[in-house]
Each structure stands twice: as C-alpha cells, then as structure tokens.
Design an enzyme around this catalytic site. Sequence first.
Site, PDB file in Angstrom:
ATOM      1  N   ARG A  17      -2.506  -0.694  11.136  1.00  0.00           N
ATOM      2  CA  ARG A  17      -3.064   0.865  11.558  1.00  0.00           C
ATOM      3  C   ARG A  17      -3.831   1.102  12.533  1.00  0.00           C
ATOM      4  NH1 ARG A  17      -1.784  -0.092   6.207  1.00  0.00           N
ATOM      5  NH2 ARG A  17      -1.434   1.853   4.677  1.00  0.00           N
ATOM      6  N   GLY A  83       7.303  -5.195   6.037  1.00  0.00           N
ATOM      7  CA  GLY A  83       7.778  -3.831   5.477  1.00  0.00           C
ATOM      8  C   GLY A  83       6.655  -2.830   5.927  1.00  0.00           C
ATOM      9  N   SER A 154       3.680   4.148  -2.981  1.00  0.00           N
ATOM     10  CA  SER A 154       3.599   3.329  -1.884  1.00  0.00           C
ATOM     11  C   SER A 154       2.772   4.016  -0.531  1.00  0.00           C
ATOM     12  CB  SER A 154       5.084   3.222  -1.273  1.00  0.00           C
ATOM     13  OG  SER A 154       5.238   2.513  -0.080  1.00  0.00           O
ATOM     14  N   ASP A 296      -0.306  -6.772  -4.301  1.00  0.00           N
ATOM     15  CA  ASP A 296       0.042  -7.825  -3.569  1.00  0.00           C
ATOM     16  C   ASP A 296      -0.499  -9.083  -4.332  1.00  0.00           C
ATOM     17  OD1 ASP A 296       1.511  -6.542  -1.703  1.00  0.00           O
ATOM     18  OD2 ASP A 296      -0.412  -6.261  -0.310  1.00  0.00           O
TER      19      ASP A 296
HETATM   20  C1  S3P Z   1       0.930  -2.110   2.308  1.00  0.00           C
HETATM   21  C2  S3P Z   1       1.242  -1.252   1.163  1.00  0.00           C
HETATM   22  C3  S3P Z   1       1.622  -1.893   0.078  1.00  0.00           C
HETATM   23  C4  S3P Z   1       1.480  -3.573  -0.005  1.00  0.00           C
HETATM   24  C5  S3P Z   1       1.910  -4.151   1.448  1.00  0.00           C
HETATM   25  C6  S3P Z   1       1.153  -3.419   2.606  1.00  0.00           C
HETATM   26  C7  S3P Z   1       0.341  -1.274   3.327  1.00  0.00           C
HETATM   27  O1  S3P Z   1       3.303  -1.804   0.001  1.00  0.00           O
HETATM   28  O2  S3P Z   1       2.388  -4.153  -0.835  1.00  0.00           O
HETATM   29  O3  S3P Z   1       1.731  -5.607   1.440  1.00  0.00           O
HETATM   30  O4  S3P Z   1      -0.287  -1.749   4.199  1.00  0.00           O
HETATM   31  O5  S3P Z   1       0.456   0.001   3.248  1.00  0.00           O
HETATM   32  P1  S3P Z   1       3.799  -0.371  -0.547  1.00  0.00           P
HETATM   33  O6  S3P Z   1       3.220   0.618   0.241  1.00  0.00           O
HETATM   34  O7  S3P Z   1       5.356  -0.682  -0.236  1.00  0.00           O
HETATM   35  O8  S3P Z   1       3.357  -0.512  -1.980  1.00  0.00           O
END
Ligand code: S3P
Length: 411
Positions: A17, A83, A154, A296
């Site tokens: 971020r 992700g 999420s 996590d």
């Molecule tokens: C994250 C949010 C979580 C987490 C990932 C990092 C983030 O995922 O599992 O490791 O930095 O916003 P989700 O938003 O898919 O739950």
Amino acid sequence: MIKGIINLPGDKSISHRVLILASISKGKSTIHNLSSSEDVKRTINILKKCGTQIIKNPNGSTTIIGNQSFQSETKRFYCGNSGSTARFMLGFLPSKGISGTLYGDKSLSKRPMDRVIEPLKKMGLHINSKSTTLPVSFQASSINTYSHILKVPSAQVKTALILASLSSKEAISIKDQFNTRDHTERLIEYLGYRDKESSKFIPEKFNYTVAGDISSAAFLISASILIPRSKLIIEKLLYNKTRIGYINILKKMGAHIRIYNKRIKYNEPICDIEVNYTERLKGITLYPDDIISMIDEIPIFALVASYAHGKSKVIDGAELRHKESDRIKAIIHNLQKFNVNIKETTNGFIINGPNKLHNTTISDFNDHRIAMMCVIAKLAITGEIVKTDQLSSLISISFPEFYKLIKKIYV
Ligand code: S3P
C-alpha cells in the site's frame, strides 16, 4: 530453545500500500523497513514498468519518486504469486490510464478474481475478462459514482476499490461490514485524506517506517510457545486490531504472552511483545469474526492447537479455500501425517488434543505459509531446521529472512 530480541522486516500488506501511494504522490518519498518479500517485489516491478522510479538506498531504505503520468510500453504485467498485487493493480492501473493484461503463476491463476472484477466494472472500469481468474485484460477508464458493500470479507477487494476511487472525480462509498484489515484507510488518512467517501486524491511526498510483519511474527511466536525454555522478544511489531486475532486467541489458549510499549506510529498501532514457552495450552473454537483478523495465521494456529488440551475448531473458514492453496486441505493433509487427530468439516476442521506429533516429510502445497508451518512443526518435534532450495524459495514469497532469523534465535 528460542532466545533473543529481534525486529522484523516490514509488514507485507502495508508495504504494498505504501509503495502504491508513494507512486502517486507529489515528490520524493522515503520508506524504511519495506518488506523484501517476492510478493512486494511484484508490486515494485509493475510500478516501475509504469514509469515510477523506485530506488533501493545503501542504508536499506527505499526512495520512490512520485509519478504524475503513468505510462507503460509493456502491456503484460506479471503478479507472480501475489494476490494483493493482482487485485490492487486491477483497480489501480486502469484508473491511472494504463491498459494491459495482468497474469500470475500457477497458484495465483486459480484464485478468484470475479470478487474484484464485478464491483470494479460497476465503478466504470473496462475489464474485458469473461473468465473469473487471471489472466485479466483491462483498459484505461474513468470512474462513475458508485457505492459498494463488500460481499466477501476481503481487504484486497476493498483496497482495489479504494485505489481506483482515488482517481475518481465522483464520490465513491465502500462499506466493509466485516472489519477486514484497514491499512489503506489508515494510510490515506495519515497522508491527509479526510473525506468519508473516496475521491480524487494526490498525496504530498512522505516518509514512512513500516511496522514489523505480524503474519511473519506468528511463526516465531508459535515456535517460542511450543519449544521448552524459549523466550522471545519482538520489538516494533504491528499491533493493529484488524490483524491481531492470533495473538488474542493464543492468550485465550493460555499462552504466556506480554504486550507492552503500545504506541501509534504512522497512524498504525505498534507494540513490543514478549513470548515464553507455555507448557499447557487449552483448545479453542474460532468463529468467522476471529478468522478474519487472523486469516493468514490459520495454518500455524492449527499446529499450536494440535498441542492444546481439548477440542479446537475452525468454523466457517470458507475463505481459507481461496488462498495460495486450499489451506483447509493442506493443513489437514500435513497434520494427519504429523499424527494429529484432525478432521475436515464444511469449510473448517476439528482438532482433538493434545497430540504427540511424529516426524514426517513436508507436503508444501506450493504455499509459503503451509511450508513455514511444517518447518516449525519439524523444529518443535526434532530440533532440526529443515531447509531445501524449494522451501527457501517458497518461503521468500512472504518472509525471505525466515531461515536467517530462526538460525539466529534457535540456540
Ligand atoms: C491482504 C488481505 C488478505 C490476506 C492477504 C493480504 C491484504 O487477503 O490473506 O495475505 O493485504 O489486503 P483477502 O483480502 O483476500 O482476505
């Protein structure tokens, strides 16, 4: 035993971020203690491809020169295993005038993207994909006024929408009734953003020090609880309430944990923490709200729960099936091999403890957090630090310093 006083590299979530916000700010920002994880490198590479200068300084800090005109010769952007990179960039890049395709590795290519594509399309972003997974193509787009209530818990989806809305002339409202991690909101507030609804925002240049990664800490904290005579102190650790579910659960299980020096730095709560070996732990049930604040940490929780007296349950952890692996399957497969009494339920599991764990081989499921859970299990069982090239490169996705730190504190 584990013994030592350590500081950890910066939190991975916050690092992504901070990089993105620094890339749109006016002038030169300097970031200290940025995560050196492979995932964060994916975000850096994409920002660089769009013309942002990002320089690693000799003292370890990172300088980012804010970029007022995003442009890219490349049309394909690689997200690796990350992700966060994929979902954040799906909101961010088209809103900054970039067209192209995001793609990822084998594991990321299986993870759901429809959760973020659908609301971004409603905001007006041109996202072509009919598929629900990567690769996904998009075009430079402007944004309509929009209000969204999160459908899945999420923070990645929430952040993708907020990042897109920062280029919008219209007000955008995003409601998170799940209380997912709030680092994006805290960061833009720290940078001077005051509106309740998101809309066009260009921050001034800034300096920032990223707090120690609480999700990486979870593995070292757990090792200290499980290995007799251990005592570990971690300083300057992130202590944000949307992230400390695991610490709270460990305390309820009876773990010897002391939190002190709580303070706020860069609009994020941080603390120092002392963890001691705990001979007797109690089993516990995790409900959906607990799971969100320790999403996590579920693999390492499952290992610790295997040693606890009584039943431990994870109820309705459906999101665990959409991580770097199906973590419910990966946890059960490995813990059963370690001789743990664990059974699958609908989107969760039940562990009956205490268990006497037996040494076995690791099935890493190509998932960094499953790999680290298994390495800690083997350390607790045999006292051996198991390291292979495959494990090292997998673990560097989130915690490249894992082995160096374990070697330093395991005496
Ligand atoms: C994250 C949010 C979580 C987490 C990932 C990092 C983030 O995922 O599992 O490791 O930095 O916003 P989700 O938003 O898919 O739950």
